[in-house]
Design an enzyme around this catalytic site. Structure first.
Site, PDB file in Angstrom:
ATOM      1  N   HIS A 274       0.833  -1.201   0.000  1.00 15.11           N
ATOM      2  CA  HIS A 274       0.000   0.000   0.000  1.00 15.11           C
ATOM      3  C   HIS A 274       0.873   1.259   0.000  1.00 15.11           C
ATOM      4  O   HIS A 274       0.470   2.292  -0.545  1.00 15.11           O
ATOM      5  CB  HIS A 274      -0.913   0.026   1.233  1.00 15.11           C
TER       6      HIS A 274
ATOM      7  N   ASP B  74      -4.814  -5.826  -8.014  1.00 18.26           N
ATOM      8  CA  ASP B  74      -4.973  -5.137  -6.740  1.00 18.26           C
ATOM      9  C   ASP B  74      -5.094  -3.648  -7.069  1.00 18.26           C
ATOM     10  O   ASP B  74      -4.946  -3.226  -8.225  1.00 18.26           O
ATOM     11  CB  ASP B  74      -3.788  -5.432  -5.812  1.00 18.26           C
TER      12      ASP B  74
END
Length: 342
Positions: A177, A249
């Protein structure tokens, strides 16, 4: 068409967001905690979305443990890594519990007309703190056994399963992230350990979707797995025989910056073999794609609509109030067992 999954800013759909949802390249919507204040509000939001795009795939990250977007009015699902310890190592019992928790997680979402949870996590519990107890175990055979049972519970509620994060995120410390994780291990270690849950569950026909990791495995391929045709086309499709949906993702994550701006990221993900790309927490990024990206002329070979629930199975499951209630009690029992250890 319909290659893009996006998100919403708040508790209802703005007119600008409604216009985005009507775009023919938008085929999916992922919900977050910011889209939830109560079960009643969530149901109203989903109804609003369905009025705009009845067929859109509505998804959420609702794995259990610390990754559960909806809480008030929903059962708190234990972290997957707590199941086997709570069963005191009894795999037969743990598998039965995993099945019931998979059913519970799925039926509570399906009751709100949400199609899909991006679950389960098939990563091994290694050094990655972002994975940790989201994983069933550090051992491939235990992950396979427990994940299979969890997936079977989901299927008994009518929901398909999306395994993540292929080929395995558990052995890198960095969080994709906020950084670009690099797994420096030899190929042999990855293929003999991390990839095994994906391989086995694909062979058993248990996975309807897969989400690759934003992780680079330089001893195998220089590109992050989600942007690697070697990982997605050669290994996942050809060697493992996966014929379900490949979701990228979130292309807004730092681990996706490898491929440049959103136009570059989308192109790289689709070229590598993704069927649907996710862009979250970045409305300007979504707009740049809807307005400026040259989308493929053909529809995805594996459309995300393959993940729509089995409506007949869900209808049967919704009538099984006693199973639902017993599964709630089980979830609470496992949570209490974990709290007693702390």
């Amino acid at each position: 068409m319909s290659y893009l999954m996006l998100d919403l800013l708040s508790l209802d759909v703005s007119e600008a967001e409604a216009e985005m949802l009507r775009h023919p390249q938008v085929g999916g919507l992922i919900l977050f905690s910011r889209n939830f204040s109560s079960r009643e509000q969530l149901i109203a939001l989903v109804q609003q979305i369905r009025q705009i795009r009845p067929e859109i795939l509505i998804a959420v990250d609702h794995e259990g443990g610390r990754v559960q977007r909806f809480r008030e009015g929903f059962t708190l699902i234990p972290a997957m890594g707590d199941i086997l310890p709570a069963a005191k190592g009894d795999m037969v019992l743990a598998k039965r519990w995993a099945c019931e928790l998979g059913f519970l997680m799925a039926i509570e979402l399906l009751a709100c007309d949400i199609d899909l949870s991006f679950a389960p996590v098939l990563d091994l519990n290694g050094i990655s703190q972002v994975i940790g107890k989201r994983s069933f175990s550090a051992k491939p055979d235990e992950v396979i056994a427990l994940a299979q049972s969890f997936i079977e519970g989901m299927a008994e509620a009518g929901m398909g399963a999306v395994g993540k994060h292929f080929p395995g995120h558990g052995s890198v410390a960095a969080d994709s992230h906020i950084a670009q994780p690099i797994d420096e291990r030899e190929a042999e270690a990855i293929f003999n350990q991390d990839i095994l849950p994906f391989k086995e569950l694909i062979a058993k026909g248990k996975l309807s979707g897969i989400m690759p990791a934003h992780v680079i495995y330089p001893k195998v391929d220089p590109n992050p797995a989600g942007f690697s045709s070697y990982w997605l086309k050669q290994i996942l499709r050809k060697e493992l025989g996966f014929n379900g949906v490949i979701f990228s993702d979130d292309l807004g994550m730092k681990g996706a910056a490898f491929a440049g701006d959103y136009l570059g990221r989308a192109q790289a993900a689709l070229d590598a073999g993704c069927d649907m790309i996710l862009v979250c927490n970045d409305n300007p990024g979504v707009m740049s794609l809807l307005n400026g990206f040259v989308w493929p002329a053909a529809a995805p070979q594996h459309p995300a609509s393959l993940l729509k629930p089995n409506a007949a199975q869900t209808a049967i499951a919704l009538e099984n109030a006693s199973r639902w209630e017993n599964a709630k009690q089980l979830a609470e029992q496992i949570q209490l067992a974990q709290q007693a250890k702390v």
